[in-house]
Design a protein around this motif. Structure first.
Motif, short mmCIF file in Angstrom:
data_model
loop_
_atom_site.label_atom_id
_atom_site.label_comp_id
_atom_site.label_asym_id
_atom_site.label_seq_id
_atom_site.Cartn_x
_atom_site.Cartn_y
_atom_site.Cartn_z
N UNK A 86 19.41 -26.62 7.48
CA UNK A 86 18.13 -27.33 7.65
C UNK A 86 17.05 -26.73 6.75
N UNK A 87 17.02 -25.41 6.68
CA UNK A 87 16.03 -24.72 5.85
C UNK A 87 16.22 -25.08 4.38
N UNK A 88 17.45 -25.08 3.92
CA UNK A 88 17.73 -25.43 2.52
C UNK A 88 17.23 -26.84 2.23
N UNK A 89 17.51 -27.77 3.14
CA UNK A 89 17.05 -29.14 2.95
C UNK A 89 15.54 -29.22 2.87
N UNK A 90 14.86 -28.46 3.72
CA UNK A 90 13.39 -28.46 3.71
C UNK A 90 12.85 -27.85 2.41
N UNK A 91 13.49 -26.78 1.96
CA UNK A 91 13.02 -26.12 0.74
C UNK A 91 13.24 -26.99 -0.50
N UNK A 92 14.18 -27.91 -0.44
CA UNK A 92 14.41 -28.80 -1.56
C UNK A 92 13.33 -29.87 -1.68
N UNK A 93 12.53 -30.04 -0.64
CA UNK A 93 11.44 -31.01 -0.64
C UNK A 93 10.30 -30.45 -1.48
N UNK A 94 10.00 -31.09 -2.58
CA UNK A 94 8.98 -30.60 -3.51
C UNK A 94 7.57 -30.67 -2.94
N UNK A 95 7.36 -31.41 -1.88
CA UNK A 95 6.02 -31.54 -1.32
C UNK A 95 5.69 -30.43 -0.32
N UNK A 96 6.62 -29.56 -0.06
CA UNK A 96 6.40 -28.49 0.91
C UNK A 96 5.42 -27.47 0.35
N UNK A 97 4.56 -26.94 1.21
CA UNK A 97 3.55 -25.98 0.75
C UNK A 97 4.19 -24.63 0.44
N UNK A 98 3.51 -23.86 -0.34
CA UNK A 98 3.99 -22.52 -0.70
C UNK A 98 4.12 -21.67 0.55
#
Length: 72
Positions: free
Chosen positions: A18-30
């Motif tokens: 799940x974390x990997x999938x979220x990190x692949x989202x370019x809109x996620x904040x730093x």
């Protein structure tokens, strides 16, 4: 993390996915990326420890089986 709070291997692995999938989202904040990365490192450590423990248990059983066969 106490033993009671420690997720199972399967739970940790699923959360890592799940974390990997979220990190692949370019809109996620730093900030969110860093938080997820930190959580992922902790979960990775749990998975590694669990696999190492399993490997030791398997080796112990295999060694015991070898010893039993030598004594027959």
């Amino acid at each position: 993390m106490s033993e009671k709070e420690r997720p199972s291997f399967e739970q940790a692995l699923q959360r890592l996915e799940d974390i990997v999938n979220q990190l692949e989202d370019e809109s996620i904040s730093l900030e969110k990326s860093i938080d997820l990365y930190e959580e992922g490192i902790k979960l990775s450590k749990i998975c590694t420890e669990t696999l190492e423990e399993a490997e030791l248990r398997i080796k112990k059983v295999a060694d015991q089986h070898d010893d039993d066969n030598k004594n027959e």
